[in-house]
Design a protein around this motif. Structure first.
Motif, short mmCIF file in Angstrom:
data_model
loop_
_atom_site.label_atom_id
_atom_site.label_comp_id
_atom_site.label_asym_id
_atom_site.label_seq_id
_atom_site.Cartn_x
_atom_site.Cartn_y
_atom_site.Cartn_z
N MET A 12 25.21 66.39 12.42
CA MET A 12 23.81 66.15 12.21
C MET A 12 23.65 64.72 11.70
SD MET A 12 21.21 68.03 9.53
CE MET A 12 21.35 69.60 10.32
N GLU A 13 22.66 64.05 12.22
CA GLU A 13 22.43 62.66 11.85
C GLU A 13 20.97 62.45 11.51
OE1 GLU A 13 22.92 58.23 13.84
OE2 GLU A 13 23.91 59.93 14.76
N ILE A 14 20.72 61.79 10.38
CA ILE A 14 19.35 61.46 9.99
C ILE A 14 19.02 60.12 10.63
CG2 ILE A 14 17.78 60.97 8.09
CD1 ILE A 14 19.59 62.71 6.33
N LYS A 15 18.17 60.13 11.64
CA LYS A 15 17.83 58.91 12.36
C LYS A 15 16.58 58.24 11.81
CE LYS A 15 20.05 60.35 16.54
NZ LYS A 15 20.31 59.83 17.84
N LYS A 16 15.72 59.00 11.16
CA LYS A 16 14.48 58.44 10.64
C LYS A 16 14.02 59.25 9.44
CE LYS A 16 9.82 57.21 12.01
NZ LYS A 16 8.79 57.25 13.02
N ILE A 17 13.47 58.56 8.46
CA ILE A 17 12.92 59.20 7.26
C ILE A 17 11.41 58.96 7.28
CG2 ILE A 17 12.82 59.14 4.75
CD1 ILE A 17 15.71 58.29 4.72
N GLY A 18 10.64 60.01 7.05
CA GLY A 18 9.19 59.86 6.93
C GLY A 18 8.87 59.00 5.72
N ILE A 19 8.21 57.88 5.95
CA ILE A 19 7.99 56.90 4.89
C ILE A 19 7.17 57.50 3.75
CG2 ILE A 19 6.82 54.73 4.33
CD1 ILE A 19 7.76 53.66 7.02
N PHE A 20 6.03 58.11 4.07
CA PHE A 20 5.18 58.64 3.00
C PHE A 20 5.72 59.94 2.42
CE2 PHE A 20 2.29 55.87 5.41
CZ PHE A 20 2.03 54.96 4.39
N SER A 21 6.52 60.65 3.21
CA SER A 21 7.16 61.85 2.68
C SER A 21 8.13 61.48 1.56
CB SER A 21 7.90 62.56 3.82
OG SER A 21 8.66 63.62 3.32
N LEU A 22 8.97 60.49 1.81
CA LEU A 22 9.91 60.03 0.79
C LEU A 22 9.17 59.37 -0.37
CD1 LEU A 22 12.86 59.73 -0.10
CD2 LEU A 22 12.86 57.50 1.02
N ALA A 23 8.13 58.59 -0.06
CA ALA A 23 7.38 57.91 -1.12
C ALA A 23 6.74 58.93 -2.07
CB ALA A 23 6.30 57.02 -0.51
N ASN A 24 6.15 59.99 -1.53
CA ASN A 24 5.53 61.01 -2.38
C ASN A 24 6.57 61.73 -3.23
OD1 ASN A 24 3.03 60.38 -1.35
ND2 ASN A 24 3.06 62.01 0.17
N LEU A 25 7.72 62.03 -2.64
CA LEU A 25 8.79 62.69 -3.38
C LEU A 25 9.30 61.79 -4.51
CD1 LEU A 25 10.77 65.08 -3.65
CD2 LEU A 25 12.28 63.84 -2.09
N GLY A 31 7.88 54.29 -8.44
CA GLY A 31 8.67 55.23 -7.62
C GLY A 31 8.12 55.36 -6.23
N TRP A 32 6.79 55.42 -6.09
CA TRP A 32 6.17 55.56 -4.78
C TRP A 32 6.42 54.32 -3.93
CZ3 TRP A 32 2.50 53.47 -1.56
CH2 TRP A 32 2.02 54.30 -0.55
N VAL A 33 6.24 53.14 -4.52
CA VAL A 33 6.45 51.89 -3.79
C VAL A 33 7.92 51.74 -3.40
CG1 VAL A 33 6.41 49.36 -4.00
CG2 VAL A 33 4.46 50.71 -4.77
N SER A 34 8.83 52.07 -4.30
CA SER A 34 10.25 51.97 -3.95
C SER A 34 10.62 52.98 -2.87
CB SER A 34 11.13 52.15 -5.19
OG SER A 34 11.00 53.44 -5.73
N GLY A 35 9.96 54.14 -2.83
CA GLY A 35 10.18 55.10 -1.75
C GLY A 35 9.74 54.56 -0.41
N VAL A 36 8.59 53.88 -0.38
CA VAL A 36 8.11 53.25 0.87
C VAL A 36 9.09 52.19 1.34
CG1 VAL A 36 6.31 51.75 1.84
CG2 VAL A 36 5.66 53.73 0.47
N ILE A 37 9.52 51.35 0.42
CA ILE A 37 10.45 50.27 0.78
C ILE A 37 11.78 50.85 1.26
CG2 ILE A 37 11.80 48.34 -0.14
CD1 ILE A 37 9.36 47.78 -2.00
N PHE A 38 12.33 51.82 0.52
CA PHE A 38 13.62 52.39 0.90
C PHE A 38 13.55 53.05 2.27
CE2 PHE A 38 16.60 55.88 1.24
CZ PHE A 38 17.80 55.23 0.98
#
Length: 94
Positions: free
Chosen positions: A1-14, A68-75
């Motif tokens: 299994m490979e993670i090819k894409k992360i939902g930007i706002f999903s990770l930012a909210n988390l 945390g939200w901004v760093s999630g968007v950037i990451f």
């Protein structure tokens, strides 16, 4: 299994929510130490520090959440760009 894409706002909210929780815990601990130190110092500034400390609690927790939200968007953005170039994160699951 490979993670090819992360939902930007999903990770930012988390990450924003996780940082808010960390802010609540860390400011709770600092508030306890601040209250104890002002109480035993003999200085009668407890009312002033109490009110400003109460306001500071919410400001810092809010700031933790925003950072945390901004760093999630950037990451997530950087991960998505690099995953296209070098491949995604490979996971083994059963």
């Amino acid at each position: 299994m490979e993670i090819k894409k992360i939902g930007i706002f999903s990770l930012a909210n988390l990450m924003g929510a996780m940082h808010v929780l960390m802010g609540i815990v860390s400011m709770g601990i600092l508030s306890i130490f601040g209250t104890v130190s002002v109480t035993f110092s003999g200085v009668d500034l407890a009312t002033l520090f109490g009110l400003s400390g109460f306001m500071l609690f919410f400001v810092v927790v809010f700031f933790y959440g925003v950072v945390g939200w901004v760093s999630g968007v950037i990451f997530a953005f950087v991960y998505n760009v690099l995953a296209r170039v070098v491949g995604g994160l490979k996971l083994e699951v059963k």
